[in-house]
Design a protein around this motif. Structure first.
Motif, PDB file in Angstrom:
ATOM      1  N   ARG A 241       0.827  -1.207   0.000  1.00 21.48           N
ATOM      2  CA  ARG A 241       0.000   0.000   0.000  1.00 21.48           C
ATOM      3  C   ARG A 241       0.862   1.260   0.000  1.00 21.48           C
ATOM      4  N   ALA A 242       2.036   1.187   0.637  1.00 21.40           N
ATOM      5  CA  ALA A 242       2.932   2.341   0.703  1.00 21.40           C
ATOM      6  C   ALA A 242       3.781   2.492  -0.557  1.00 21.40           C
ATOM      7  N   GLY A 243       3.712   1.523  -1.482  1.00 19.90           N
ATOM      8  CA  GLY A 243       4.489   1.623  -2.706  1.00 19.90           C
ATOM      9  C   GLY A 243       5.924   1.148  -2.579  1.00 19.90           C
ATOM     10  N   VAL A 244       6.236   0.444  -1.491  1.00 21.70           N
ATOM     11  CA  VAL A 244       7.589  -0.086  -1.279  1.00 21.70           C
ATOM     12  C   VAL A 244       7.747  -1.453  -1.931  1.00 21.70           C
ATOM     13  N   VAL A 245       6.648  -2.168  -2.062  1.00 19.08           N
ATOM     14  CA  VAL A 245       6.652  -3.526  -2.599  1.00 19.08           C
ATOM     15  C   VAL A 245       5.526  -3.636  -3.629  1.00 19.08           C
ATOM     16  N   GLU A 246       5.790  -4.422  -4.674  1.00 15.58           N
ATOM     17  CA  GLU A 246       4.763  -4.730  -5.662  1.00 15.58           C
ATOM     18  C   GLU A 246       4.363  -6.194  -5.520  1.00 15.58           C
ATOM     19  N   ARG A 247       3.065  -6.448  -5.468  1.00 16.88           N
ATOM     20  CA  ARG A 247       2.547  -7.816  -5.403  1.00 16.88           C
ATOM     21  C   ARG A 247       2.237  -8.278  -6.820  1.00 16.88           C
ATOM     22  N   ARG A 248       2.942  -9.317  -7.286  1.00 15.80           N
ATOM     23  CA  ARG A 248       2.774  -9.821  -8.630  1.00 15.80           C
ATOM     24  C   ARG A 248       2.128 -11.202  -8.579  1.00 15.80           C
ATOM     25  N   VAL A 249       1.043 -11.362  -9.315  1.00 15.91           N
ATOM     26  CA  VAL A 249       0.278 -12.615  -9.302  1.00 15.91           C
ATOM     27  C   VAL A 249       0.289 -13.205 -10.704  1.00 15.91           C
ATOM     28  N   ASP A 250       0.686 -14.475 -10.791  1.00 18.40           N
ATOM     29  CA  ASP A 250       0.648 -15.216 -12.057  1.00 18.40           C
ATOM     30  C   ASP A 250      -0.001 -16.565 -11.766  1.00 18.40           C
ATOM     31  N   GLY A 251      -1.311 -16.645 -11.912  1.00 13.53           N
ATOM     32  CA  GLY A 251      -2.025 -17.861 -11.537  1.00 13.53           C
ATOM     33  C   GLY A 251      -1.950 -18.059 -10.038  1.00 13.53           C
ATOM     34  N   ALA A 252      -1.427 -19.223  -9.635  1.00  8.99           N
ATOM     35  CA  ALA A 252      -1.288 -19.516  -8.209  1.00  8.99           C
ATOM     36  C   ALA A 252       0.024 -18.984  -7.630  1.00  8.99           C
ATOM     37  N   ASP A 253       0.882 -18.456  -8.494  1.00  9.07           N
ATOM     38  CA  ASP A 253       2.191 -17.975  -8.053  1.00  9.07           C
ATOM     39  C   ASP A 253       2.088 -16.503  -7.654  1.00  9.07           C
ATOM     40  N   VAL A 254       2.405 -16.202  -6.406  1.00  6.06           N
ATOM     41  CA  VAL A 254       2.365 -14.827  -5.900  1.00  6.06           C
ATOM     42  C   VAL A 254       3.759 -14.449  -5.430  1.00  6.06           C
ATOM     43  N   ARG A 255       4.246 -13.337  -5.938  1.00  2.00           N
ATOM     44  CA  ARG A 255       5.572 -12.866  -5.554  1.00  2.00           C
ATOM     45  C   ARG A 255       5.477 -11.429  -5.056  1.00  2.00           C
ATOM     46  N   TYR A 256       6.360 -11.099  -4.136  1.00  2.00           N
ATOM     47  CA  TYR A 256       6.467  -9.749  -3.593  1.00  2.00           C
ATOM     48  C   TYR A 256       7.839  -9.202  -3.997  1.00  2.00           C
ATOM     49  N   VAL A 257       7.824  -8.154  -4.802  1.00  2.00           N
ATOM     50  CA  VAL A 257       9.057  -7.639  -5.409  1.00  2.00           C
ATOM     51  C   VAL A 257       9.246  -6.188  -4.984  1.00  2.00           C
ATOM     52  N   PRO A 258      10.427  -5.828  -4.467  1.00  2.00           N
ATOM     53  CA  PRO A 258      10.649  -4.426  -4.087  1.00  2.00           C
ATOM     54  C   PRO A 258      10.535  -3.493  -5.291  1.00  2.00           C
ATOM     55  N   THR A 259       9.880  -2.379  -5.102  1.00  2.00           N
ATOM     56  CA  THR A 259       9.834  -1.324  -6.103  1.00  2.00           C
ATOM     57  C   THR A 259      11.137  -0.513  -6.007  1.00  2.00           C
ATOM     58  N   ALA A 260      11.223   0.548  -6.797  1.00  2.00           N
ATOM     59  CA  ALA A 260      12.392   1.422  -6.697  1.00  2.00           C
ATOM     60  C   ALA A 260      12.526   1.970  -5.274  1.00  2.00           C
ATOM     61  N   ALA A 261      11.381   2.302  -4.664  1.00  2.00           N
ATOM     62  CA  ALA A 261      11.421   2.795  -3.281  1.00  2.00           C
ATOM     63  C   ALA A 261      11.942   1.728  -2.328  1.00  2.00           C
ATOM     64  N   GLY A 262      11.549   0.480  -2.560  1.00  2.00           N
ATOM     65  CA  GLY A 262      12.035  -0.605  -1.710  1.00  2.00           C
ATOM     66  C   GLY A 262      13.517  -0.870  -1.914  1.00  2.00           C
ATOM     67  N   ARG A 263      13.951  -0.887  -3.166  1.00  2.00           N
ATOM     68  CA  ARG A 263      15.371  -1.144  -3.438  1.00  2.00           C
ATOM     69  C   ARG A 263      16.257  -0.052  -2.848  1.00  2.00           C
ATOM     70  N   GLU A 264      15.725   1.155  -2.769  1.00  2.00           N
ATOM     71  CA  GLU A 264      16.505   2.264  -2.227  1.00  2.00           C
ATOM     72  C   GLU A 264      16.757   2.111  -0.729  1.00  2.00           C
ATOM     73  N   LEU A 265      16.037   1.199  -0.084  1.00  2.00           N
ATOM     74  CA  LEU A 265      16.270   0.948   1.345  1.00  2.00           C
ATOM     75  C   LEU A 265      17.461   0.034   1.597  1.00  2.00           C
ATOM     76  N   ARG A 266      17.996  -0.606   0.540  1.00  2.00           N
ATOM     77  CA  ARG A 266      19.128  -1.514   0.748  1.00  2.00           C
ATOM     78  C   ARG A 266      20.307  -0.843   1.468  1.00  2.00           C
ATOM     79  N   PRO A 267      20.804   0.317   0.992  1.00  2.00           N
ATOM     80  CA  PRO A 267      21.925   0.930   1.717  1.00  2.00           C
ATOM     81  C   PRO A 267      21.567   1.362   3.138  1.00  2.00           C
ATOM     82  N   VAL A 268      20.290   1.669   3.375  1.00  2.00           N
ATOM     83  CA  VAL A 268      19.857   1.998   4.733  1.00  2.00           C
ATOM     84  C   VAL A 268      20.027   0.778   5.636  1.00  2.00           C
ATOM     85  N   LEU A 269      19.595  -0.383   5.143  1.00  2.00           N
ATOM     86  CA  LEU A 269      19.722  -1.619   5.912  1.00  2.00           C
ATOM     87  C   LEU A 269      21.182  -2.002   6.096  1.00  2.00           C
TER      88      LEU A 269
END
Length: 224
Positions: free
Chosen positions: A61-89
């Motif tokens: 909902r905050a735009g940090v992660v994208e939920r991708r659905v392909d049939g029964a396969d559901v994946r959670y993929v970091p958006t640009a905002a999520g990837r930008e948190l890597r150096p913070v971590l």
């Protein structure tokens, strides 16, 4: 989002999302490559599935992660905002290595250790075909004592029950000692020499086994 701090400071605004319990650890797993719900649970073994679902929903909902659905396969993929948190971590982790005290026994988790290690296999160094490394932790309850890391075709998987394959080498260790090796606080050679870690198997494989793993990304952080 968490409760508002009612401050315009961007640190306060960021923490309204990120300082809820477990949220940054969920992001840690996502930017480390875990995309499916069950893989996220394996990297966060003490987090309830219900809370994990809630945190993922908040991040989507905050735009940090994208939920991708392909049939029964559901994946959670970091958006640009999520990837930008890597150096913070990475910065938080480096600070933790340098300034947080010794780990307590309750913080030593064989499941989390093996999950971390399986992401840092040097596949170029592992023998061709299937390689099975059995880990036996001498100082943990029997239900968590034995683990298997199965490496094949450029992938690695962690098993807490015998997968039924021939074991290539067996690593027998005190849990704290292997965590110290993984985190860079104790060298493989010193751990083996002192007996805190033992590797058994054919001599050539036994000698090569430590080189099959790179260490934690935080192992190179200079200590104060």
């Amino acid at each position: 989002m968490g409760a508002s701090y009612h401050q315009f400071c961007p640190v306060a605004k960021a923490m309204e999302l990120l300082d809820e319990r477990w949220t940054l650890l969920v992001v840690r797993e996502l930017v480390s490559g875990s995309e499916r719900f069950n893989d996220l649970r394996r990297g966060l073994p003490r987090m309830s599935p219900t809370l994990l679902s809630r945190r993922l929903h908040q991040l989507v909902r905050a735009g940090v992660v994208e939920r991708r659905v392909d049939g029964a396969d559901v994946r959670y993929v970091p958006t640009a905002a999520g990837r930008e948190l890597r150096p913070v971590l990475e910065a938080l982790g480096a600070w933790g290595v340098r300034w947080i005290g010794e780990l307590g026994y309750a913080e030593l988790d064989p499941k989390l250790l093996l999950w971390d290690m399986h992401r840092h296999v040097d596949h170029d160094a592992v023998p061709p075909g299937r390689t099975v490394v059995r880990f036996r932790f001498r100082d943990v309850p029997a239900a968590q004592r034995d683990w298997w890391l199965v490496i094949a075709a450029g992938e690695a998987d962690v098993c807490d029950i015998d997968p039924g394959h021939d074991v290539t080498v067996t690593v027998t260790a005190d849990l704290r000692a292997l965590v110290q090796v993984w985190m860079g606080d104790l060298g493989w050679a010193a751990a083996l020499r002192g007996g805190a870690v033992e590797v058994s198997g054919p001599e050539a494989l036994r000698r090569a086994a430590p080189g099959w793993f790179t260490l934690s990304p935080f192992a190179a952080v200079p200590r104060p």
